[in-house]
Design an enzyme around this catalytic site. Structure first.
Site, PDB file in Angstrom:
ATOM      1  N   CYS A   1      40.060  -5.991 -46.056  1.00  0.00           N
ATOM      2  CA  CYS A   1      41.504  -5.742 -46.241  1.00  0.00           C
ATOM      3  C   CYS A   1      41.812  -4.243 -46.200  1.00  0.00           C
ATOM      4  O   CYS A   1      40.954  -3.411 -46.465  1.00  0.00           O
ATOM      5  CB  CYS A   1      41.956  -6.282 -47.591  1.00  0.00           C
ATOM      6  SG  CYS A   1      41.575  -8.000 -47.835  1.00  0.00           S
TER       7      CYS A   1
ATOM      8  N   ARG B   1      38.831  -2.433 -39.521  1.00  0.00           N
ATOM      9  CA  ARG B   1      38.124  -3.021 -40.679  1.00  0.00           C
ATOM     10  C   ARG B   1      38.012  -4.531 -40.553  1.00  0.00           C
ATOM     11  O   ARG B   1      37.285  -5.169 -41.297  1.00  0.00           O
ATOM     12  CB  ARG B   1      38.859  -2.672 -41.972  1.00  0.00           C
ATOM     13  CG  ARG B   1      38.878  -1.183 -42.293  1.00  0.00           C
ATOM     14  CD  ARG B   1      39.954  -0.840 -43.287  1.00  0.00           C
ATOM     15  NE  ARG B   1      39.685  -1.335 -44.616  1.00  0.00           N
ATOM     16  CZ  ARG B   1      39.163  -0.599 -45.598  1.00  0.00           C
ATOM     17  NH1 ARG B   1      38.846   0.661 -45.353  1.00  0.00           N
ATOM     18  NH2 ARG B   1      38.946  -1.088 -46.782  1.00  0.00           N
TER      19      ARG B   1
ATOM     20  N   TRP C   1      41.859  -9.782 -44.941  1.00  0.00           N
ATOM     21  CA  TRP C   1      40.672 -10.491 -44.437  1.00  0.00           C
ATOM     22  C   TRP C   1      40.452 -11.614 -45.438  1.00  0.00           C
ATOM     23  O   TRP C   1      40.114 -11.361 -46.596  1.00  0.00           O
ATOM     24  CB  TRP C   1      39.487  -9.526 -44.401  1.00  0.00           C
ATOM     25  CG  TRP C   1      38.246 -10.098 -43.819  1.00  0.00           C
ATOM     26  CD1 TRP C   1      37.992 -10.331 -42.498  1.00  0.00           C
ATOM     27  CD2 TRP C   1      37.077 -10.511 -44.524  1.00  0.00           C
ATOM     28  NE1 TRP C   1      36.728 -10.838 -42.342  1.00  0.00           N
ATOM     29  CE2 TRP C   1      36.149 -10.978 -43.559  1.00  0.00           C
ATOM     30  CE3 TRP C   1      36.723 -10.545 -45.865  1.00  0.00           C
ATOM     31  CZ2 TRP C   1      34.889 -11.454 -43.913  1.00  0.00           C
ATOM     32  CZ3 TRP C   1      35.465 -11.016 -46.222  1.00  0.00           C
ATOM     33  CH2 TRP C   1      34.572 -11.473 -45.246  1.00  0.00           C
TER      34      TRP C   1
ATOM     35  N   ASN D   1      43.200  -5.448 -52.438  1.00  0.00           N
ATOM     36  CA  ASN D   1      41.876  -5.590 -51.819  1.00  0.00           C
ATOM     37  C   ASN D   1      40.924  -5.996 -52.926  1.00  0.00           C
ATOM     38  O   ASN D   1      40.971  -5.418 -54.015  1.00  0.00           O
ATOM     39  CB  ASN D   1      41.374  -4.237 -51.269  1.00  0.00           C
ATOM     40  CG  ASN D   1      42.082  -3.859 -49.990  1.00  0.00           C
ATOM     41  OD1 ASN D   1      42.907  -4.621 -49.501  1.00  0.00           O
ATOM     42  ND2 ASN D   1      41.781  -2.679 -49.477  1.00  0.00           N
ATOM     43  N   GLY D   2      40.033  -6.963 -52.663  1.00  0.00           N
ATOM     44  CA  GLY D   2      39.056  -7.353 -53.683  1.00  0.00           C
ATOM     45  C   GLY D   2      39.223  -8.825 -54.036  1.00  0.00           C
ATOM     46  O   GLY D   2      39.911  -9.578 -53.349  1.00  0.00           O
TER      47      GLY D   2
ATOM     48  N   GLU E   1      17.446  -6.552 -35.590  1.00  0.00           N
ATOM     49  CA  GLU E   1      18.718  -5.851 -35.348  1.00  0.00           C
ATOM     50  C   GLU E   1      19.331  -6.303 -34.027  1.00  0.00           C
ATOM     51  O   GLU E   1      20.532  -6.557 -33.943  1.00  0.00           O
ATOM     52  CB  GLU E   1      18.484  -4.340 -35.361  1.00  0.00           C
ATOM     53  CG  GLU E   1      19.608  -3.474 -34.832  1.00  0.00           C
ATOM     54  CD  GLU E   1      20.948  -3.648 -35.550  1.00  0.00           C
ATOM     55  OE1 GLU E   1      20.995  -4.332 -36.589  1.00  0.00           O
ATOM     56  OE2 GLU E   1      21.947  -3.110 -35.039  1.00  0.00           O
TER      57      GLU E   1
ATOM     58  N   LYS F   1      23.031  -7.956 -33.575  1.00  0.00           N
ATOM     59  CA  LYS F   1      24.033  -7.407 -32.650  1.00  0.00           C
ATOM     60  C   LYS F   1      24.555  -8.512 -31.751  1.00  0.00           C
ATOM     61  O   LYS F   1      25.740  -8.669 -31.542  1.00  0.00           O
ATOM     62  CB  LYS F   1      23.418  -6.297 -31.782  1.00  0.00           C
ATOM     63  CG  LYS F   1      23.165  -4.995 -32.473  1.00  0.00           C
ATOM     64  CD  LYS F   1      24.394  -4.140 -32.697  1.00  0.00           C
ATOM     65  CE  LYS F   1      25.094  -4.303 -33.998  1.00  0.00           C
ATOM     66  NZ  LYS F   1      24.448  -4.117 -35.239  1.00  0.00           N
TER      67      LYS F   1
ATOM     68  N   GLU G   1      26.580 -11.392 -33.671  1.00  0.00           N
ATOM     69  CA  GLU G   1      27.848 -11.047 -34.347  1.00  0.00           C
ATOM     70  C   GLU G   1      28.963 -10.732 -33.359  1.00  0.00           C
ATOM     71  O   GLU G   1      30.139 -10.802 -33.726  1.00  0.00           O
ATOM     72  CB  GLU G   1      27.663  -9.904 -35.339  1.00  0.00           C
ATOM     73  CG  GLU G   1      27.384  -8.544 -34.761  1.00  0.00           C
ATOM     74  CD  GLU G   1      27.357  -7.468 -35.852  1.00  0.00           C
ATOM     75  OE1 GLU G   1      28.136  -7.540 -36.816  1.00  0.00           O
ATOM     76  OE2 GLU G   1      26.534  -6.556 -35.733  1.00  0.00           O
TER      77      GLU G   1
ATOM     78  N   HIS H   1       3.883 -20.028 -35.727  1.00  0.00           N
ATOM     79  CA  HIS H   1       4.014 -20.722 -37.027  1.00  0.00           C
ATOM     80  C   HIS H   1       5.319 -21.506 -37.106  1.00  0.00           C
ATOM     81  O   HIS H   1       5.758 -21.864 -38.198  1.00  0.00           O
ATOM     82  CB  HIS H   1       3.922 -19.699 -38.168  1.00  0.00           C
ATOM     83  CG  HIS H   1       2.601 -19.012 -38.224  1.00  0.00           C
ATOM     84  ND1 HIS H   1       1.455 -19.615 -38.664  1.00  0.00           N
ATOM     85  CD2 HIS H   1       2.236 -17.774 -37.818  1.00  0.00           C
ATOM     86  CE1 HIS H   1       0.436 -18.777 -38.565  1.00  0.00           C
ATOM     87  NE2 HIS H   1       0.887 -17.653 -38.058  1.00  0.00           N
TER      88      HIS H   1
ATOM     89  N   LYS I   1      34.487  -4.698 -41.084  1.00  0.00           N
ATOM     90  CA  LYS I   1      33.675  -3.487 -40.933  1.00  0.00           C
ATOM     91  C   LYS I   1      33.034  -3.099 -42.259  1.00  0.00           C
ATOM     92  O   LYS I   1      31.942  -2.593 -42.292  1.00  0.00           O
ATOM     93  CB  LYS I   1      34.530  -2.325 -40.433  1.00  0.00           C
ATOM     94  CG  LYS I   1      33.746  -1.054 -40.159  1.00  0.00           C
ATOM     95  CD  LYS I   1      32.674  -1.262 -39.107  1.00  0.00           C
ATOM     96  CE  LYS I   1      31.809  -0.052 -38.903  1.00  0.00           C
ATOM     97  NZ  LYS I   1      30.643  -0.332 -38.045  1.00  0.00           N
TER      98      LYS I   1
HETATM   99  C1  AGP Z   1      26.280  -4.616 -38.559  1.00  0.00           C
HETATM  100  O1  AGP Z   1      26.552  -4.582 -37.167  1.00  0.00           O
HETATM  101  C2  AGP Z   1      27.267  -5.465 -39.313  1.00  0.00           C
HETATM  102  N1  AGP Z   1      28.592  -5.045 -39.064  1.00  0.00           N
HETATM  103  C3  AGP Z   1      26.927  -5.600 -40.783  1.00  0.00           C
HETATM  104  O2  AGP Z   1      25.702  -6.284 -40.874  1.00  0.00           O
HETATM  105  C4  AGP Z   1      26.795  -4.281 -41.574  1.00  0.00           C
HETATM  106  O3  AGP Z   1      25.639  -3.586 -41.169  1.00  0.00           O
HETATM  107  C5  AGP Z   1      26.648  -4.639 -43.053  1.00  0.00           C
HETATM  108  O4  AGP Z   1      27.844  -5.267 -43.464  1.00  0.00           O
HETATM  109  C6  AGP Z   1      26.379  -3.425 -43.949  1.00  0.00           C
HETATM  110  O5  AGP Z   1      27.460  -2.548 -43.905  1.00  0.00           O
HETATM  111  P1  AGP Z   1      27.273  -1.071 -44.577  1.00  0.00           P
HETATM  112  O6  AGP Z   1      26.233  -0.368 -43.778  1.00  0.00           O
HETATM  113  O7  AGP Z   1      28.632  -0.440 -44.453  1.00  0.00           O
HETATM  114  O8  AGP Z   1      26.853  -1.288 -45.997  1.00  0.00           O
END
Ligand code: AGP
Length: 608
Positions: A2, A27, A74, A98-99, A480, A484, A487, A503, A603
């Site tokens: 948010c 965000r 959000w 927010n929260g 990673e 990527k 997501e 395994h 974000k």
């Molecule tokens: C990564 O591409 C994602 N957007 C997500 O996993 C992100 O890395 C995670 O939410 C952690 O965010 P931060 O580094 O701001 O704590």
């Protein structure tokens, strides 16, 4: 996550509120709205979906005023509908939040018993209703707010305005960031972060947890969590939003992938000596020789950076490293060694789980460090030693350049610990620093694979499942790469330690399953190559990422091969990350998904 914008002015504010929300789009959100006070009435306009929808509604409803609040939501409680969009309001008061208010159900039931009606499924609406209730029971709006806050359990950043007093805006934070913008010409501003306020104010004050700020057109009063007057420092924030546009790229994510040589250079310039032959690492609050164990905690991509660092620090500095994801760590509550050290990695510096994990580590008397990209963020202000990255604002929800700069700091940290413990000679240190200093050029080179990645991505975009495999630090890069891809393209992808294939995961492999192999020709290459053969023998569609030597050594079948520059133990994770970033990006482009703001994602995840 948010976003909040608030403006107190003597000119109409509606357009600037919407412009502020546009600066917060990165965000991630699913609805938006504004509220203003005019002719002794609170007027509100909200819309589901993107801000263009709000713009269209405003063009019809034409509400405006000289005081207003705005919000991008959000969804946490309640569907992303117009009814659940903020601001939430009664006749008397409007709020943006927010929260998460964890006890909202009890409060809501109590208010319904008192005759209040609710119109949304959100937790946030209960704040507006409580304020309305306490306004009648209090001698001032400040008192009504304090009474309301005392009832709330959970995290919040709030913007509040009362119909009865259009000369004041109220902002408060507990667990969710909020900044105040000091305007000129009798204006004041509220914003979730500096970007929200870019173009409105350059002089910002970040509230501390528990702070309540009372804004009038020419003054700010801040009360701390004990309701005592407090002074908070202000600082200039001049990286205005106009500096952040995606041009000439199609997406912020692609721009940020291409910014990696520069931001890696900038970050290394901070942690390497001017002659790049040694380190210039900040003073630590502990003696590297006395560390029995290092705990690293983070989420998502930041966690994978921590996983890379585990291999580096254990192998080079001979310190045992425990790496965990914050949402597990904070409830696992592990006993931590006396005088232990804990490192928190967070691009935003606002991730709720990481913040909570940090609090636990402090309660276990750990010395804490943070690797953070956003200055003045909550985590940057909470850790004993902040180690900043210099990636600049990262707008794409999928983290790319922030990850690379996190690795810069982690590599320098590993070398610093090793050198301080006498395990790396000055000559060896000089060699490692030279390798790191050569990264920007090597990254420029590996970005040259973009066209090849774009071609391969066409095949990947047709897959239902994709496997990523690697060993050692390349296992972390495999994880990673899978994150990527999933997501932003919404294709199911899984990172797997190559040695684990047999395994279980190898049951997934057939002619429909691409297997992305992260394969530097290092000490583990032979073992990895035989794992790849296992996958290829089952018709897995291998995409083999390696250097020249590795490509010559691997004779198996492959859907495609990507050849990257030669690397060392420190440079491999950086170099092999770029192809998996590009493969994810172009696969998502082929799929036509919203690359910069993927569905369901934010974000900065400031709720748990
Ligand atoms: C990564 O591409 C994602 N957007 C997500 O996993 C992100 O890395 C995670 O939410 C952690 O965010 P931060 O580094 O701001 O704590």
């Amino acid at each position: 996550m948010c976003g909040i914008v608030g403006i107190l002015s003597h000119e109409p504010v509606a357009q600037r509120l919407v412009d502020g929300l546009k600066r917060l789009e990165y965000r991630g959100y699913d609805s938006a709205g504004i509220a203003v006070i005019n002719d002794n009435k609170i007027r509100r306009c909200r819309s589901q979906g993107k801000i263009v929808n709000l713009d269209a509604r405003l063009a019809q409803e034409k509400i405006d005023g000289v005081i207003g609040i705005a919000h991008t939501r959000w969804a946490t409680h309640g569907m992303p509908t117009e009814e659940n969009a903020h601001p939430h309001m009664t006749e008397e008061v409007a709020i943006v939040h927010n929260g998460i208010i964890e006890n909202y159900k009890v409060l809501r039931d109590d208010l319904i018993e008192k005759g209040f009606s609710f119109y949304s499924q959100t937790d946030s609406e209960v704040i507006a209703q409580l304020l309305t209730f306490f306004e009648k029971e209090s001698t001032s709006h400040l008192e009504a707010i304090f009474k309301t806050l005392d009832k709330l359990e959970g995290a919040y950043a709030l913007g509040i305005m009362f119909k009865a007093d259009p000369t004041r805006l109220y902002g408060m934070r507990k667990g969710s960031p909020l900044a105040i913008g000091h305007g000129e010409k009798g204006e004041m501003f509220l914003g979730s972060d500096a970007l929200a306020l870019a173009g409105l104010a350059e002089n910002l004050t970040y509230l501390e947890d528990g702070d309540l700020a009372v804004l009038t057109r020419d003054n700010i009063e801040i009360f701390d969590k004990d309701h005592k007057k407090a002074i908070r420092p202000s600082q200039r924030y001049t990286a205005g939003f106009e500096a952040i546009s995606k041009a000439p790229y199609d997406h912020f994510m692609l721009k940020e992938i291409y910014e990696q040589p520069d931001v890696v250079r900038q970050t290394l310039n901070t942690y390497l000596s001017a002659d790049k032959k040694s380190l210039s690492f900040p003073k630590l609050t502990f003696d590297p020789d006395s560390i029995s164990k290092l705990t690293i905690v983070a989420c998502g991509t930041s966690y994978y950076a921590g996983l890379v660092a585990k291999y580096w620090i254990e192998q080079i500095a001979r310190i045992s490293v425990d790496v965990d994801i914050a949402s597990e760590f904070r409830y696992r509550q592990p006993p931590m060694p006396k005088e232990g050290v804990a490192l928190f990695i967070s691009q935003s510096g606002e991730t709720a789980d990481t913040m909570a994990a940090h609090e636990y580590a402090v309660s276990e008397r750990q010395q804490t460090l943070g690797i953070i990209n956003v200055p003045n963020s909550s985590l940057a202000r909470a850790v004993h030693t902040p180690l900043m990255t210099y990636a600049g604002p990262e707008i794409g929800v999928a983290s790319t350049k922030a990850f690379s700069t996190q690795l810069c700091v982690l590599a320098a940290f590993a070398l610093h610990l090793a050198h301080e413990r006498g395990l790396v000679s000055s000559e060896k240190l000089e060699q490692h620093c030279h390798d790191l200093a050569s990264l920007p050029n090597a990254l420029e080179q590996v970005l040259g694979l973009a066209a090849s990645c774009k071609d391969i991505a066409e095949d990947l975009s047709k897959a239902q499942d994709i496997l990523y495999i690697g060993r050692g630090t390349s296992y972390a890069i495999a994880l990673e790469g899978a994150l990527k891809l999933k997501e932003i393209s919404y294709i199911h992808a899984e990172g797997c330690a190559a040695g684990e294939l047999k395994h279980g995961p190898i049951a997934l492999v057939d002619e429909n399953v691409p297997v992305i192999v992260v394969a530097p020709s290092d000490a583990l290459f032979e073992k990895l190559a035989s794992n790849v053969q296992e996958a290829a023998a089952r018709k897995g569609q291998v995409v083999f990422i390696s250097d020249k030597k590795g490509q010559q050594a691997y004779h198996g079948d492959a859907l495609a091969r990507l050849t990257v520059p030669d690397t060392t133990v420190f440079t491999a994770p950086f170099i092999y990350t770029v192809p998996v970033q590009l493969l994810a990006y172009y696969t998502a482009v082929h799929k036509g998904t919203d690359v910069d703001q993927p569905r369901n994602l934010a974000k900065s995840v400031t709720v748990e």
